[in-house]
Structures are given as C-alpha cells and as structure tokens.
Motif scaffolding. Structure first.
Motif, PDB file in Angstrom:
ATOM      1  N   HIS A  72       0.958  -1.369   0.338  1.00  0.00           N
ATOM      2  CA  HIS A  72      -0.302  -0.226  -0.018  1.00  0.00           C
ATOM      3  C   HIS A  72       0.664   1.356   0.157  1.00  0.00           C
ATOM      4  N   GLY A  73       0.678   1.898  -0.596  1.00  0.00           N
ATOM      5  CA  GLY A  73       1.024   3.318  -0.696  1.00  0.00           C
ATOM      6  C   GLY A  73       2.464   3.288  -1.841  1.00  0.00           C
ATOM      7  N   SER A  80       0.920   6.301  -7.248  1.00  0.00           N
ATOM      8  CA  SER A  80       0.357   5.719  -5.862  1.00  0.00           C
ATOM      9  C   SER A  80      -0.397   4.639  -5.445  1.00  0.00           C
ATOM     10  N   ASP A  82      -3.662   2.041  -3.673  1.00  0.00           N
ATOM     11  CA  ASP A  82      -4.059   2.502  -2.861  1.00  0.00           C
ATOM     12  C   ASP A  82      -4.877   0.361  -2.607  1.00  0.00           C
ATOM     13  N   SER A  84      -6.304  -2.947  -0.714  1.00  0.00           N
ATOM     14  CA  SER A  84      -6.720  -2.880   0.186  1.00  0.00           C
ATOM     15  C   SER A  84      -7.878  -4.289   0.419  1.00  0.00           C
TER      16      SER A  84
END
Length: 96
Positions: A72-73, A80, A82, A84
């Motif tokens: 993540h990031g 970048s 994201d 989840s």
C-alpha cells in the motif's frame, strides 16, 4: 499464468486503486507475484471499454494477500497504489 477466480473471499483477494490507465494485467500480475501465488488478476473496464485504474488480485492464501497489503502506498508506474482487502458483498464475490 492468469486463472479464473475461485474460492474468492475477503482474506485472499485485494482491491487495488490508483493504477495508471495504461497498466496491463500482466504488469500487475508480475508486480504482485512476489507476494505469493496469484490465482487471478483482473483489471475491470468501464462500460465504454476504458480502464478504471483498478485491479482485483486473488491469491491462493491469506498470507499472500496480507503481503500484498504491505505494498500500500508504493509506486506503480508513477502512481501511488491504494491497496485494501476486497469488500465482501454478493456482487463482488459472484464476479470473482
């Protein structure tokens, strides 16, 4: 090798946003392969066929998905990511 989603659940699949529109399934698959066994990688398209800048990556096990979350990031072709866990709703799981 890309395979169909099977036994997709919230512990083995991740949703990735922030990808560049030019990203390919192969590039995403290869980027996440070091996390563990990738079962499938899908880059959804809009109704008009344009990319959404998102991907769903399904792993063989929960440990691999957890490893993917650690990315993540991180940068992917100048953007970048994201990352989840895939939200568990009947429509999403049906599409897996």
């Amino acid at each position: 090798e890309e395979k169909e989603f099977r036994d997709c659940d919230a512990n083995t699949a991740v949703n990735i946003t922030g990808l560049p529109w030019k990203a390919t399934t192969k590039q995403v698959f290869e980027r996440f392969a070091p996390c563990g066994d990738v079962v499938s990688c899908v880059l959804p398209l809009k109704n008009d066929g344009r990319p959404t800048g998102t991907a769903i990556v399904h792993f063989k096990d929960a440990q691999s998905a957890a490893a993917a979350l650690k990315m993540h990031g991180q940068d992917f072709q100048g953007r970048s990511m994201d990352i989840s866990y895939l939200r568990t709703n009947s429509q999403t799981l049906t599409n897996c």
